[in-house]
Design an enzyme around this catalytic site. Structure first.
Site, PDB file in Angstrom:
ATOM      1  N   CYS A  78      22.343 -31.619 -49.243  1.00 33.59           N
ATOM      2  CA  CYS A  78      21.605 -32.777 -48.738  1.00 33.59           C
ATOM      3  C   CYS A  78      20.192 -32.809 -49.329  1.00 33.59           C
ATOM      4  CB  CYS A  78      21.617 -32.814 -47.209  1.00 33.59           C
ATOM      5  SG  CYS A  78      21.162 -34.432 -46.556  1.00 33.59           S
ATOM      6  N   HIS A 118      27.293 -32.991 -46.311  1.00 31.16           N
ATOM      7  CA  HIS A 118      27.134 -31.698 -45.645  1.00 31.16           C
ATOM      8  C   HIS A 118      28.456 -30.943 -45.597  1.00 31.16           C
ATOM      9  CE1 HIS A 118      23.021 -32.148 -44.123  1.00 31.16           C
ATOM     10  NE2 HIS A 118      23.308 -33.437 -44.101  1.00 31.16           N
ATOM     11  N   GLU A 151      28.907 -28.036 -44.615  1.00 27.89           N
ATOM     12  CA  GLU A 151      28.925 -27.252 -43.375  1.00 27.89           C
ATOM     13  C   GLU A 151      29.284 -28.096 -42.164  1.00 27.89           C
ATOM     14  OE1 GLU A 151      26.367 -28.501 -44.788  1.00 27.89           O
ATOM     15  OE2 GLU A 151      24.690 -28.828 -43.412  1.00 27.89           O
TER      16      GLU A 151
END
Lengths: 216, 258
Positions: A88, A196, A198
């Site tokens: 990001c 993202h 994650e």
């Protein structure tokens, strides 16, 4: 083997660390995940991750506040060819400049500016917030066996700005949001995702695993 | 292709889910983290935690819930309830929240929205608006912002307020109709549409979902890009997948990743 996640006061460090720990547990050779503010630790790590949530200028300020960190990262990635993943705003910081509210110098690893996304039609809301598929522009080991394309899996995006790369060859994947949005950039031993991983459930963990296995 | 979102919302009180979650066999139906894990596996697009009695004293309890959720779920999480200071936001983001939702603090002090967006980026600042229909003089109607669970009128026009907070940096609006909340009679579509059409950030429609057609209406007629619901999911009436399949049949782009 170790992967250093740089803690420069930006956003969702905890989620990023947990996702890397989860992905690392599934590896044949487990990687140690270290969350650190120490340039020396980053310099010595086998892999480096720069996460990031927030405004470009604020994130850059946070990174500069860690004395010697930018030098340690640059040395490790550019001279020692350590694999690097920016996420990001961490990916956006790889650019030459950020143009979010004010113009801020980036790391200048990927030539280009970080500019506001401009969908063609006004029914595309800004931020680009939610799940989108990825269109592969160039093959890359970190994207190996990931189901991309319009019928592929989705990645989670939350951003209003993207990296407008000068060299087309630096763009590995894009997402369609009323026009192409830069989703993944990469060159040499570095890669960056606008989305993202994650937060992208199984797809994201698979990408992180690929990064941990990557031997450029 | 960009997809619309289905977001289950969990009301959390003192670290426990209010009323519990009954759609899968959970060891502890009141544990928000277990519920989050179940929704993650079920394919929810985001999760929302609302701390319904957030106070300075019990702040730590919610932080712990967020931290444990981020350890177990790799999906986007919005946390709201009692967010009043920059430090509140910083702590929630560091614990693992991706977005924070600001409600009464935004009504009391618009500058707070601006400060928060400048510090953390617009993308993680959600402003939650609770709106209720009020009769105007002359027979017209409009929607006004209510605080304290719909008890306190502020006299502020909901559409104008939405425009204002977006201009200050709100990256998303979580719009709840206080008239519809809990009624199971569907979103307040004219409200949702009035707000969504007047701003250029995503709107999450909330309040009133009783069946799957309501979710479709929120997007098709209300022009929201995300729909939030609680009871239809929590009590096992519909799964997330059933909701999304229904929305796909209605022609909406939805994420059906396994």
């Amino acid at each position: 083997m170790s992967v250093a996640i740089i803690d420069y006061g930006s956003g969702n460090l905890h989620s990023a660390a947990k996702a890397f720990e989860r992905a690392a547990r599934g590896m044949e050779v487990p990687e140690k995940v270290i969350v650190t503010r120490d340039p020396e630790t980053v310099y010595r790590a086998d892999r480096i991750v720069l996460p990031g949530v927030g405004a470009f200028a604020d994130c850059r300020k946070g990174l500069d506040a860690l004395d010697g960190m930018v030098d340690a990262m640059t040395e490790a990635v550019r001279n020692k060819a350590r694999p690097f993943l920016g996420i990001c705003v961490g990916m956006q910081l790889m650019a030459t400049r950020g143009k979010e509210h004010v113009t801020t110098e980036g790391l200048n690893w990927i030539e280009g500016d970080v500019v506001k996304i401009t969908p063609r039609e006004e029914n595309f809301k800004i931020p680009h917030m939610g799940w989108n598929t990825l269109d592969m522009v160039r093959e890359h080991p970190v994207l190996e066996r990931l189901p991309l394309g319009p019928k592929g899996r989705h990645a989670y995006f939350v951003h209003s700005y993207h990296l407008n790369a000068v060299n087309e060859a630096d763009v590995l994947a894009s997402a369609d949001y009323g026009g192409a949005v830069t989703a993944i950039v990469g060159r040499d031993t570095m890669i960056g995702t606008q989305f993202h991983p994650e937060k992208s459930q199984r797809f994201g963990l698979a990408l992180i695993s690929n990064f941990l296995k990557w031997k450029p | 292709m960009f997809k619309m979102r289905v977001i289950p919302c969990l009301d959390v009180k003192d670290g426990r889910v209010v009323k519990g979650i009954n759609f899968v066999d959970l060891r502890d139906a009141g544990d928000p983290v277990e519920a989050a894990v179940a929704y993650d596996a079920a394919g929810a697009d985001e999760l929302c935690f609302l701390d319904i009695n957030a106070t300075h004293e019990n702040r730590g309890t919610m932080m712990d819930v967020v931290r444990r959720t981020a350890e177990a779920c790799f999906m986007p999480l919005t946390v709201g309830g009692g967010v009043r200071t920059i430090d509140d936001i910083k702590a929630l983001l560091r614990a693992g929240a991706d977005k924070v939702s600001i409600n009464s603090a935004a009504v009391a002090n618009r500058e707070f929205v601006k400060q928060a967006a400048e510090k953390f980026g617009e993308q993680c600042i959600v402003v939650a608006i609770d709106a209720k229909r009020v009769k105007r003089g002359g027979g017209g109607e409009r929607w006004e912002i209510f605080t304290h669970g719909g008890r306190n009128s502020t006299g502020i026009d909901a559409v104008e307020f939405a425009q204002e907070v977006v201009s200050l940096g709100a990256g998303e609006i979580l719009l709840t109709s206080m008239d519809r909340d809990g009624t199971r009679s569907g979103f307040d579509i004219p409200l949702t549409q009035a707000v969504a059409d007047s701003i250029n950030v995503p709107v999450i429609a909330s309040g009133g979902v009783g069946n799957l057609d309501h979710l479709v209406e929120g997007i098709k007629s209300g022009h929201a890009t995300a729909v939030l619901a609680a009871s239809i999911f929590h009590f096992g009436e519909f799964t997330i997948r059933e909701a999304k399949d229904h929305m796909v049949r209605a022609g909406l782009p939805m994420r059906l990743d396994p």
